[in-house]
Design a protein around this motif. Structure first.
Motif, short mmCIF file in Angstrom:
data_model
loop_
_atom_site.label_atom_id
_atom_site.label_comp_id
_atom_site.label_asym_id
_atom_site.label_seq_id
_atom_site.Cartn_x
_atom_site.Cartn_y
_atom_site.Cartn_z
N PHE A 34 42.77 43.44 48.86
CA PHE A 34 42.14 42.66 48.25
C PHE A 34 43.07 41.80 47.36
O PHE A 34 44.05 41.60 47.70
N TYR A 36 42.42 37.83 44.52
CA TYR A 36 41.94 37.64 43.44
C TYR A 36 43.11 36.57 43.54
O TYR A 36 43.82 36.20 43.52
N GLN A 42 40.99 33.51 31.75
CA GLN A 42 39.46 34.65 32.72
C GLN A 42 39.58 34.98 33.70
O GLN A 42 41.27 35.78 33.77
N SER A 43 38.90 36.35 34.29
CA SER A 43 38.93 37.40 34.81
C SER A 43 39.87 37.25 36.14
O SER A 43 39.37 35.96 36.71
N LEU A 44 39.98 38.22 36.89
CA LEU A 44 39.84 37.85 38.36
C LEU A 44 39.02 37.67 38.67
O LEU A 44 37.63 38.81 38.60
N LEU A 46 37.28 38.19 43.00
CA LEU A 46 37.43 38.73 44.11
C LEU A 46 36.86 37.66 45.32
O LEU A 46 36.55 36.92 44.98
N ILE A 93 46.28 37.40 43.19
CA ILE A 93 46.80 38.56 43.14
C ILE A 93 45.72 39.14 44.10
O ILE A 93 45.03 39.13 44.34
N ILE A 105 44.59 52.71 44.16
CA ILE A 105 44.16 50.93 43.90
C ILE A 105 45.52 50.71 43.50
O ILE A 105 45.81 51.01 42.32
N PHE A 107 48.34 47.14 42.28
CA PHE A 107 48.27 45.91 42.22
C PHE A 107 49.50 45.06 42.66
O PHE A 107 50.62 45.82 42.46
N PHE B 33 38.02 51.42 35.27
CA PHE B 33 39.35 50.90 35.15
C PHE B 33 40.02 50.47 33.69
O PHE B 33 38.89 49.76 33.25
N TYR B 35 43.05 47.92 32.25
CA TYR B 35 43.80 47.23 32.46
C TYR B 35 44.47 46.42 31.29
O TYR B 35 43.84 46.02 30.44
N PRO B 43 47.47 42.29 36.26
CA PRO B 43 46.89 43.46 35.82
C PRO B 43 47.82 44.76 35.57
O PRO B 43 48.84 44.91 36.24
N LEU B 87 40.80 44.25 30.68
CA LEU B 87 40.34 44.24 31.49
C LEU B 87 39.46 45.41 31.71
O LEU B 87 40.39 46.46 32.21
N TYR B 91 34.78 50.96 39.52
CA TYR B 91 34.87 51.16 40.93
C TYR B 91 34.11 51.54 42.20
O TYR B 91 32.88 52.75 41.18
N LYS B 97 35.61 48.58 46.65
CA LYS B 97 35.54 47.09 45.38
C LYS B 97 35.90 47.32 43.63
O LYS B 97 35.19 48.18 43.51
N LEU B 98 36.74 46.40 43.05
CA LEU B 98 36.62 46.14 42.01
C LEU B 98 35.84 45.31 41.45
O LEU B 98 36.30 43.99 41.93
N PHE B 100 35.59 43.42 37.72
CA PHE B 100 36.32 43.01 37.05
C PHE B 100 35.64 42.43 35.50
O PHE B 100 34.34 41.35 35.72
N GLY B 101 35.53 42.69 34.44
CA GLY B 101 35.10 42.04 32.91
C GLY B 101 35.83 40.61 33.06
O GLY B 101 36.68 40.90 33.34
N ALA B 102 35.43 40.21 31.75
CA ALA B 102 36.55 39.11 31.57
C ALA B 102 37.18 38.82 30.64
O ALA B 102 37.97 37.56 30.99
N GLY B 103 37.76 40.69 30.56
CA GLY B 103 38.75 40.57 29.88
C GLY B 103 38.77 40.13 28.00
O GLY B 103 37.95 39.02 28.13
#
Lengths: 116, 110
Positions: A34, A36, A42-44, A46, A93, A105, A107, B33, B35, B43, B87, B91, B97-98, B100-103
């Motif tokens: 994947f 990103y 900001q967040s990751l 995809l 990433i 998974i 990274f 998850f 992170y 992360p 974060l 899943y 796919k993962l 993600f929240g905004a953190g």
């Protein structure tokens, strides 16, 4: 040690040039990788899902002609930012999965791209 | 679709405890998850909850309630180095796919 290696960690390029980022799984075969993108604070987000031997699946809003993904082997996926512009400057990433379980998974270390 | 919510920022004092909540509504679920991400770095895996309940790992604990679509990350005995973004990610086993929240940016003060 890292099981997913990303290279380069930092790259600066001129506007209009293309940049390639590599993502390698070091000691396992990654059926899926994947990509990103993350802007500051900001967040990751995809960008695309890469499966070995087939075309990548892009998320909505991601230009496939600009972000070229090649997953030529079970241990390597590459992201090429074509004709990069300053707005493409970001943290990219990759992650790789060795199986169907979520706990497989991993990274990469990430790549900082700055387009000047 | 995926909807994952967590607070934007939290501040706490060194030595204290902080709880970061995460709620989710997703089309597929097979684990949540947490992170940790320091500025400018990738992360780092903290925890992975598949079943309901609390899992403890040293100073960090993570809780999951699948029926409520809720998780939290508990950080105890806060240290300055814990200042980072945390974060929450869900899943989906259907597409691996993962999401993600905004953190949540946690700032630890002396």
């Amino acid at each position: 040690g890292a099981v997913v290696s990303q290279h380069p960690s930092r790259v600066i390029c001129k506007s209009g040039t293309s940049v390639k980022i590599e993502c390698r799984s070091l000691d396992f075969q990654a059926t899926t990788m994947f990509w990103y993108r993350q802007f500051p604070k900001q967040s990751l987000m995809l960008m695309a899902t890469s499966n070995e031997g087939s075309k990548a699946t892009y998320e909505q809003g991601v230009e496939k002609d600009k972000f070229l993904i090649n997953h030529a082997s079970l241990t390597l996926s590459t992201l090429t930012v074509a004709s990069a512009h300053p707005e493409d400057s970001s943290f990219y990433i990759c992650s790789a999965t060795a199986g169907s379980g979520g706990n497989t998974i991993y990274f990469g270390e990430g790549s900082w791209l700055t387009v000047v | 679709g995926q909807n994952i919510d967590q607070p934007t920022e939290m501040t706490a004092t060194e030595g204290a405890i902080v709880q970061i909540n995460c709620t989710y509504q997703t089309s597929g679920f097979n684990g949540l998850f947490w992170y940790q991400q320091h500025a400018g770095e990738a992360p780092t895996f903290l925890s992975y909850n598949v079943l309901d309940g609390l899992e403890e790992k040293g100073r960090f604990s993570s809780f999951l309630s699948r029926s409520k679509g809720y998780s939290y990350l508990l950080l105890k005995e806060l240290q300055m180095k814990d200042s980072a973004s945390y974060l929450c990610a869900v899943y989906n086993p259907n597409d691996y796919k993962l999401s993600f929240g905004a953190g949540t940016t946690v700032t630890v003060r002396a």
